[in-house]
Design a protein around this motif. Sequence first.
Motif, short mmCIF file in Angstrom:
data_model
loop_
_atom_site.label_atom_id
_atom_site.label_comp_id
_atom_site.label_asym_id
_atom_site.label_seq_id
_atom_site.Cartn_x
_atom_site.Cartn_y
_atom_site.Cartn_z
N LEU A 1 -10.43 -9.38 -1.29
CA LEU A 1 -8.98 -9.44 -1.13
C LEU A 1 -8.58 -9.11 0.30
O LEU A 1 -7.61 -9.68 0.83
N ASN A 2 -9.31 -8.22 0.94
CA ASN A 2 -9.04 -7.88 2.34
C ASN A 2 -9.14 -9.12 3.22
O ASN A 2 -8.28 -9.36 4.08
N ASP A 3 -10.20 -9.92 3.01
CA ASP A 3 -10.38 -11.10 3.84
C ASP A 3 -9.37 -12.19 3.50
O ASP A 3 -9.00 -12.99 4.38
N TYR A 4 -8.94 -12.24 2.25
CA TYR A 4 -7.86 -13.17 1.89
C TYR A 4 -6.58 -12.79 2.62
O TYR A 4 -5.91 -13.64 3.23
N PRO B 1 -5.53 2.63 -12.13
CA PRO B 1 -4.89 3.02 -10.86
C PRO B 1 -5.76 2.73 -9.64
O PRO B 1 -5.23 2.45 -8.56
N LEU B 2 -7.09 2.77 -9.80
CA LEU B 2 -7.97 2.41 -8.70
C LEU B 2 -7.76 0.95 -8.30
O LEU B 2 -7.62 0.62 -7.11
N ALA B 3 -7.73 0.07 -9.29
CA ALA B 3 -7.49 -1.35 -9.02
C ALA B 3 -6.11 -1.54 -8.39
O ALA B 3 -5.93 -2.34 -7.46
N GLY B 4 -5.13 -0.80 -8.89
CA GLY B 4 -3.78 -0.91 -8.33
C GLY B 4 -3.73 -0.50 -6.87
O GLY B 4 -3.08 -1.17 -6.05
N LEU B 5 -4.44 0.58 -6.52
CA LEU B 5 -4.47 1.02 -5.12
C LEU B 5 -5.17 -0.01 -4.24
O LEU B 5 -4.75 -0.26 -3.10
N ALA C 1 -2.73 -2.94 -3.78
CA ALA C 1 -1.57 -2.52 -2.98
C ALA C 1 -1.98 -2.31 -1.53
O ALA C 1 -1.22 -2.69 -0.61
N TYR C 2 -3.14 -1.74 -1.31
CA TYR C 2 -3.60 -1.51 0.06
C TYR C 2 -3.78 -2.83 0.80
O TYR C 2 -3.28 -3.01 1.92
N ASP C 3 -4.53 -3.75 0.20
CA ASP C 3 -4.86 -4.99 0.90
C ASP C 3 -3.65 -5.90 1.11
O ASP C 3 -3.55 -6.57 2.15
N SER D 1 -0.89 -2.06 6.54
CA SER D 1 -0.21 -2.03 7.83
C SER D 1 0.80 -0.89 7.94
O SER D 1 1.57 -0.83 8.88
N THR D 2 0.80 0.03 6.98
CA THR D 2 1.75 1.14 7.00
C THR D 2 1.03 2.44 7.35
O THR D 2 -0.20 2.51 7.40
N SER D 3 1.83 3.48 7.55
CA SER D 3 1.25 4.79 7.88
C SER D 3 0.52 5.43 6.70
O SER D 3 -0.21 6.41 6.86
N ALA D 4 0.70 4.86 5.51
CA ALA D 4 0.07 5.41 4.30
C ALA D 4 -1.34 4.88 4.09
O ALA D 4 -2.01 5.26 3.13
N ARG D 5 -1.81 4.02 4.97
CA ARG D 5 -3.09 3.33 4.75
C ARG D 5 -4.25 4.31 4.56
O ARG D 5 -5.08 4.12 3.67
#
Length: 357
Positions: free
Chosen positions: A69-72, A126-130, A133-135, A140-144
């Motif tokens: 998902l990161n590379d997508y 919740p792991l999958a959700g994070l 949401a991260y990717d 690109s936010t300060s919460a990364r």
Amino acid sequence: MKDRKAVVRFGSRSAVRLTDLAQLVRAPAALSVPGDVIAGATAAGRPLGARTFGVIGSSVCLYWAGMALNDYADATVDSVERPERPVPSGRIPRRTALAVAAGLTAAGLGLAAAAGGRRSVGAALPLAGLVWAYDLKLKSTSARGVVMAGTRVLDVLAGAVVPGADAPSVGVALRRAAVPAGLVGVHTGTLMALSRHEVGGAPGWVPVGTLAVSAVTAIATAVPVIRGEAGSAAKSCVSSAAPSGLVAQFPAPLKGVAVAARSEMVRTALTAASGKFRIAVTAAGALAYLGTYGTAQMRAVQKPSAENVRRAVGAGIMGLMPLQAALTARGGAPAVAAALGVLHPLARRLARRISPT
């Protein structure tokens, strides 16, 4: 013939090589995942079994899903900064990367449900959700950094809450695994601080700060075990000495006590040997962690170039494994920790072929 066999088809139009898929999901880096789950299970007092290995499979799938998902999500940026990656190079279509991420996420949730029912799904969901949401948004936010650390924390807690006949309640399991989960999360935070500077290099204070935090993490992992085992050994010596004194004073009527005393001495010796082994494995894991990750960070301190920062990030991903081994030994399973430590050199060899970053 070999190229034809090593192909996976997605629909009727696209086909990709397995080697390209391995690069997409950073396959060797997934060796850093089992130790999270094992450290959590050990801290909660859970023996390793089929359910635990099922949860490990779930976490590996979710890890790989996050990489795809990161590379997508980063296809446009990677076309400039990392054109050699499978998606921007054209070896894997962008839509295929998304399909791989979705399929691996579904597989991860399915494995969690099969292995641990609602308890494990309660950690995997919740792991999958994070991960998603991260990717897709939070990268690109300060919460990364906090979000990525949270994924690793959930990995450890997923191991702690694995159900079973002798499993503690969810609340007790989470409390027992809080320290190893926190230490893994702190380590991940240092990785995220460095990874922001993989392209342009880092200010000098960044690797200095992450190196200091890594040193504290290693100390916090090892010192409590050394102190605890030293205290236990002292108590054992005192308690085992009392029956021997009684036998010396009253040898005839206390033959049964003599036998019991000898048995107690054997148990004490075995306990002491086990304690020393636990200390040795915990200390070795902590030192290997610093030797791997700390050395790479020292190079970045001396010259915080993009290349050195990338190497430090790669070393940090692989260096998580000896930290996990130390935490597993700390939890009372030094033999499992020693076996886990074998993964580290294997992962480092594989990382020379497929980059973990």
